[in-house]
Design a protein around this motif. Structure first.
Motif, PDB file in Angstrom:
ATOM      1  N   TRP A   1      41.963  34.697  48.751  1.00 15.81           N
ATOM      2  CA  TRP A   1      42.124  35.447  47.342  1.00 15.81           C
ATOM      3  C   TRP A   1      40.782  34.924  46.505  1.00 15.81           C
ATOM      4  O   TRP A   1      40.051  33.833  46.693  1.00 15.81           O
TER       5      TRP A   1
ATOM      6  N   MET B   1      39.948  34.798  42.615  1.00 19.58           N
ATOM      7  CA  MET B   1      40.793  34.769  41.383  1.00 19.58           C
ATOM      8  C   MET B   1      39.412  34.324  40.285  1.00 19.58           C
ATOM      9  O   MET B   1      39.064  33.061  40.593  1.00 19.58           O
TER      10      MET B   1
ATOM     11  N   TYR C   1      42.155  38.638  41.722  1.00 17.49           N
ATOM     12  CA  TYR C   1      43.055  38.572  40.775  1.00 17.49           C
ATOM     13  C   TYR C   1      42.106  38.280  39.681  1.00 17.49           C
ATOM     14  O   TYR C   1      41.612  37.083  39.442  1.00 17.49           O
TER      15      TYR C   1
ATOM     16  N   PRO D   1      49.325  35.398  40.646  1.00 22.24           N
ATOM     17  CA  PRO D   1      49.997  35.594  41.867  1.00 22.24           C
ATOM     18  C   PRO D   1      50.899  34.516  42.368  1.00 22.24           C
ATOM     19  O   PRO D   1      50.634  33.237  41.765  1.00 22.24           O
TER      20      PRO D   1
END
Length: 286
Positions: free
Chosen positions: A20, A22, A52, A64
């Motif tokens: 991820w 983020m 994200y 998330p």
């Protein structure tokens, strides 16, 4: 592809399934760094990448669902030597649930002070496992000359190197892997950086807001990009909330219509530009 992430105390193998990226990134520099690191890690490990972006208010209504199969490269800028305080309430809601994490901060060529250790602690307290960390100098939100154009090609080469080293560590992570050590003060000793004039008097720019000149055609872009949702989209000369001096409305205005004229702000901006002309180093922790 599935990669072994860590082995629990009872011998259970956890599987990394996703990387991820983020981040909170008002002017895009933090996004550039975080996605560069996360993208290279995903490529190296053969795992899918998901972003994200919680820069805008609507994205901070949720987060998330992370778990021990996730590796999260998590980035924020440095404001006054700390994680931006307007994000703290939201960050407290983002739960790791055993996810591995790489905290990354950006800073405007002065210093990252306590921002990296603060972000690391926030993530650790929220159930993440911070195992690597980094701080990257980027173009200052106040300026187009202070660390102009950074992150540049050299910074991104370091980001790629760091990502490769972090990716190589993932397979060895286990329940006993210690939290990554980074520089900074203990929680009780942390304070915010306070700009001062040459006589030592503090400069308070917290209530300062940008002005709008006659080049404005009310296109509304500044209202769309304001991370606080503080600019009235019907009349962009009006503010409905706080200004955190993130630079989004100024740097993203196609007509150059937004500007500051507050003497304290301009003094502080000039002091930063004149005092920190050297190229600040990238700091990597593995």
């Amino acid at each position: 592809a599935i990669l072994t992430l860590y082995k629990g105390k009872e011998g259970h193998c956890m599987q990394a399934k996703k990387i991820w990226a983020m981040y909170w990134s008002a002017t895009g520099t933090t996004r550039t760094v975080v996605t560069a690191v996360a993208g290279k890690m995903a490529g190296r490990l053969g795992l899918p990448l998901e972003e994200y972006d919680f820069t805008l208010p609507a994205a901070r209504q949720g987060a998330p669902e992370f778990g021990p199969e996730d590796v999260v490269v998590f980035g924020t800028p440095t404001y006054a030597g700390r994680v931006p305080n307007v994000l703290l309430k939201y960050l407290a809601t983002v739960k790791g649930n055993g996810a591995a994490a790489v905290p990354v901060v950006t800073f405007g060529n002065r210093a990252f002070d306590d921002s990296l250790i603060e972000l690391r602690d926030i993530l650790a307290d929220n159930g993440f496992r911070p195992f690597a960390a980094a701080a990257f100098a980027c173009e200052h939100s106040f300026s187009t000359t202070l660390a102009a154009g950074r992150p540049d090609a050299d910074d991104l080469a370091l980001a790629a190197q760091f990502a490769g080293q972090a990716a190589a560590r993932v397979a060895a992570l286990d329940a006993d892997t210690p939290v990554i050590e980074v520089p900074g003060r203990a929680k009780a000793d942390r304070d915010y950086y306070q700009p001062r004039d040459r006589a030592g008097n503090s400069i308070d720019i917290r209530k300062v807001k940008p002005k709008t000149n006659d080049q404005c055609d009310n296109c509304g872009i500044c209202a769309e990009v304001c991370p606080m949702g503080s600019i009235d989209p019907q009349d962009v000369r009006q503010f409905t909330g706080i200004c955190i001096k993130c630079g989004a409305c100024i740097k993203k205005c196609p007509r150059g219509a937004k500007y500051y004229d507050d003497p304290g702000y301009l003094y502080h901006k000039t002091e930063l530009e004149e005092g920190y002309k050297r190229r600040a180093e990238v700091s990597l922790f593995l």
